[in-house]
Motif scaffolding. Structure first.
Motif, PDB file in Angstrom:
ATOM      1  N   PHE A  33       2.671 -48.987   7.912  1.00  0.00           N
ATOM      2  CA  PHE A  33       1.817 -47.836   7.615  1.00  0.00           C
ATOM      3  C   PHE A  33       0.376 -48.279   7.380  1.00  0.00           C
ATOM      4  O   PHE A  33       0.084 -49.479   7.323  1.00  0.00           O
ATOM      5  CB  PHE A  33       2.364 -47.073   6.400  1.00  0.00           C
ATOM      6  CG  PHE A  33       2.317 -47.843   5.104  1.00  0.00           C
ATOM      7  CD1 PHE A  33       1.269 -47.685   4.216  1.00  0.00           C
ATOM      8  CD2 PHE A  33       3.326 -48.742   4.771  1.00  0.00           C
ATOM      9  CE1 PHE A  33       1.218 -48.396   3.019  1.00  0.00           C
ATOM     10  CE2 PHE A  33       3.292 -49.458   3.580  1.00  0.00           C
ATOM     11  CZ  PHE A  33       2.239 -49.277   2.710  1.00  0.00           C
ATOM     12  N   VAL A  34      -0.518 -47.289   7.282  1.00  0.00           N
ATOM     13  CA  VAL A  34      -1.918 -47.571   6.933  1.00  0.00           C
ATOM     14  C   VAL A  34      -2.263 -46.766   5.680  1.00  0.00           C
ATOM     15  O   VAL A  34      -1.564 -45.810   5.350  1.00  0.00           O
ATOM     16  CB  VAL A  34      -2.903 -47.151   8.066  1.00  0.00           C
ATOM     17  CG1 VAL A  34      -2.782 -48.047   9.273  1.00  0.00           C
ATOM     18  CG2 VAL A  34      -2.699 -45.690   8.455  1.00  0.00           C
ATOM     19  N   LEU A  47      -0.164 -43.319   5.388  1.00  0.00           N
ATOM     20  CA  LEU A  47       0.467 -42.597   6.505  1.00  0.00           C
ATOM     21  C   LEU A  47       1.164 -43.607   7.402  1.00  0.00           C
ATOM     22  O   LEU A  47       0.587 -44.661   7.729  1.00  0.00           O
ATOM     23  CB  LEU A  47      -0.582 -41.836   7.335  1.00  0.00           C
ATOM     24  CG  LEU A  47      -1.203 -40.575   6.726  1.00  0.00           C
ATOM     25  CD1 LEU A  47      -2.284 -40.020   7.653  1.00  0.00           C
ATOM     26  CD2 LEU A  47      -0.147 -39.491   6.470  1.00  0.00           C
ATOM     27  N   THR A  48       2.378 -43.293   7.806  1.00  0.00           N
ATOM     28  CA  THR A  48       3.114 -44.188   8.704  1.00  0.00           C
ATOM     29  C   THR A  48       2.428 -44.193  10.077  1.00  0.00           C
ATOM     30  O   THR A  48       1.945 -43.156  10.533  1.00  0.00           O
ATOM     31  CB  THR A  48       4.566 -43.683   8.854  1.00  0.00           C
ATOM     32  OG1 THR A  48       5.107 -43.518   7.559  1.00  0.00           O
ATOM     33  CG2 THR A  48       5.423 -44.666   9.634  1.00  0.00           C
ATOM     34  N   ILE A  49       2.384 -45.354  10.704  1.00  0.00           N
ATOM     35  CA  ILE A  49       1.811 -45.451  12.058  1.00  0.00           C
ATOM     36  C   ILE A  49       2.856 -44.877  13.024  1.00  0.00           C
ATOM     37  O   ILE A  49       3.960 -45.410  13.148  1.00  0.00           O
ATOM     38  CB  ILE A  49       1.481 -46.921  12.399  1.00  0.00           C
ATOM     39  CG1 ILE A  49       0.457 -47.468  11.387  1.00  0.00           C
ATOM     40  CG2 ILE A  49       0.976 -47.037  13.833  1.00  0.00           C
ATOM     41  CD1 ILE A  49       0.258 -48.977  11.451  1.00  0.00           C
ATOM     42  N   LEU A  61      -1.665 -41.247  14.167  1.00  0.00           N
ATOM     43  CA  LEU A  61      -1.231 -40.802  12.832  1.00  0.00           C
ATOM     44  C   LEU A  61      -0.888 -39.322  12.911  1.00  0.00           C
ATOM     45  O   LEU A  61      -1.689 -38.533  13.418  1.00  0.00           O
ATOM     46  CB  LEU A  61      -2.357 -41.013  11.805  1.00  0.00           C
ATOM     47  CG  LEU A  61      -2.894 -42.443  11.669  1.00  0.00           C
ATOM     48  CD1 LEU A  61      -4.037 -42.477  10.656  1.00  0.00           C
ATOM     49  CD2 LEU A  61      -1.784 -43.407  11.242  1.00  0.00           C
ATOM     50  N   ILE A  62       0.313 -38.967  12.455  1.00  0.00           N
ATOM     51  CA  ILE A  62       0.729 -37.563  12.463  1.00  0.00           C
ATOM     52  C   ILE A  62       0.987 -37.171  11.017  1.00  0.00           C
ATOM     53  O   ILE A  62       1.684 -37.894  10.298  1.00  0.00           O
ATOM     54  CB  ILE A  62       1.984 -37.385  13.339  1.00  0.00           C
ATOM     55  CG1 ILE A  62       1.616 -37.683  14.802  1.00  0.00           C
ATOM     56  CG2 ILE A  62       2.557 -35.974  13.191  1.00  0.00           C
ATOM     57  CD1 ILE A  62       2.753 -37.581  15.795  1.00  0.00           C
ATOM     58  N   LEU A 210      10.773 -45.025   2.304  1.00  0.00           N
ATOM     59  CA  LEU A 210      10.358 -44.281   1.106  1.00  0.00           C
ATOM     60  C   LEU A 210       8.838 -44.099   1.094  1.00  0.00           C
ATOM     61  O   LEU A 210       8.091 -45.015   1.444  1.00  0.00           O
ATOM     62  CB  LEU A 210      10.813 -45.021  -0.158  1.00  0.00           C
ATOM     63  CG  LEU A 210      12.331 -45.247  -0.258  1.00  0.00           C
ATOM     64  CD1 LEU A 210      12.682 -45.906  -1.595  1.00  0.00           C
ATOM     65  CD2 LEU A 210      13.131 -43.946  -0.086  1.00  0.00           C
ATOM     66  N   ASN A 211       8.414 -42.908   0.686  1.00  0.00           N
ATOM     67  CA  ASN A 211       6.974 -42.601   0.689  1.00  0.00           C
ATOM     68  C   ASN A 211       6.496 -42.113  -0.676  1.00  0.00           C
ATOM     69  O   ASN A 211       6.047 -40.983  -0.807  1.00  0.00           O
ATOM     70  CB  ASN A 211       6.651 -41.563   1.778  1.00  0.00           C
ATOM     71  CG  ASN A 211       7.429 -40.270   1.581  1.00  0.00           C
ATOM     72  OD1 ASN A 211       8.503 -40.272   0.988  1.00  0.00           O
ATOM     73  ND2 ASN A 211       6.890 -39.167   2.045  1.00  0.00           N
TER      74      ASN A 211
END
Ligand code: NAD
Ligand code: FES
Length: 279
Positions: A33-34, A47-49, A61-62, A210-211
């Motif tokens: 992620f970034v 945000l996950t790439i 990025l979505i 996990l986020n």
């Protein structure tokens, strides 16, 4: 500064950006992620790439609008820039040939699972993908996922596309039909918890991403702490991917809910300020 090279509204609340970031695009692996910051006053959000275009040096990025920062991000267009984009962060997914794998993506979590299924397909796995959302228009990246899947099953809560029901019902059908060696699930916490319970029932290994809230993304602040197999781990450096059966789901879900009132209040203040500014 990191320029937005392409931007698209995927649905009412979901946005798809490609960002010029050659160094990140070169190094990023599935599951990473970034952390971005829109401007000097902005908060840092992970945000996950969702994908990389190595040739153009761009990362995809979505995101879903859930708070003030994602609402402000959704207002940016092609040609605008982000102040910071740090990454790739986190441990990559262990991509190898497991045999048959089951990939489950729920809602905007489909964006986070896409690079994992793509990587697993490229590593020679038989990939069975299950995408679930509330309604047809929220089933994002269908064609990209189909391209890297041997089988694609869609479920919607309202039955407007594919099978009517939850992703866990589709999981049960696949498991009853054929042996599966390993699985991944990314989506709302409650979905990942129930996907884990379904997989455990059949002794199927499952990984989830996990986020939690993240601040520095370097293992220093402790904001992203989670309990894994009874020990404290930091999702930003030890994860974000963990074995589903080792996650303390009750603690994780309650910590995810902890900041919801503040998040909603700050989104509502931002929206009121926008109305006052633009009429
Ligand atoms: P959603 O609420 O529409 O749920 C998507 C699907 O999850 C549903 O269609 C259903 O099939 C399944 N689901 C929901 N509750 C379930 C249950 N109790 N049992 C079994 N299956 C269930 O999804 P959304 O509104 O798009 O929300 C997406 C969520 O994904 C957000 O909460 C976001 O934080 C999270 N997310 C997580 C990551 C990550 O890396 N973990 C990445 C992106 C998004
Ligand atoms: Fe600070 Fe993980 S975000 S420790």
């Amino acid at each position: 500064m990191f320029k937005i090279t392409r931007s698209e509204e995927l649905s009412q609340n979901e946005f798809d950006f490609w960002i010029d970031a050659p160094r990140i695009a070169k190094k990023a692996k599935p599951g990473q992620f970034v952390i971005l910051r829109i401007d000097e006053k902005g908060e840092r959000i992970p945000l996950t790439i969702a994908d990389v275009d190595a040739e153009k040096g761009e990362v995809r990025l979505i995101f879903q609008v859930i708070g003030k920062t994602t609402a402000a991000l959704s207002k940016l267009k092609k040609g605008d820039s982000l102040l910071d984009l740090t990454g790739p962060l986190g441990m990559p997914t262990e991509i190898e040939n497991y045999g048959t794998v089951m990939i489950v993506g729920g809602g905007v979590g489909i964006a986070a699972i896409f690079p994992i299924l793509k990587g697993l397909k490229q590593a020679g796995n038989r990939v069975i993908t299950i995408l679930g959302a509330k309604t047809a228009e929220l089933v994002i990246l269908q064609e990209e996922c189909r391209q890297y899947s041997d089988e694609l099953i869609i479920t919607t809560d309202d039955g407007s596309l594919g099978m009517k029901g939850l992703v866990t019902e589709a999981m049960e059908q696949v498991i009853a039909r054929e042996p599966v060696n390993c699985s991944w699930a990314i989506g709302p916490s409650i979905m990942m918890k129930f996907c884990t319970l379904t997989a455990e029932k059949h002794q199927l290994p499952i990984y989830v991403s996990l986020n939690p809230i993240m601040i520095d993304g370097t293992g220093m602040c402790g904001g992203c702490r989670v309990t894994i197999d009874g020990s404290i781990k930091f999702a930003c450096v030890d994860g974000p991917e963990f074995k589903g059966s080792e996650v303390n789901w009750d603690e994780f879900i309650s910590r995810m809910r902890q900041y919801q009132p503040e998040e909603q209040a700050s989104l509502s203040d931002y929206q009121k300020a926008q109305v006052n500014q633009h009429g």
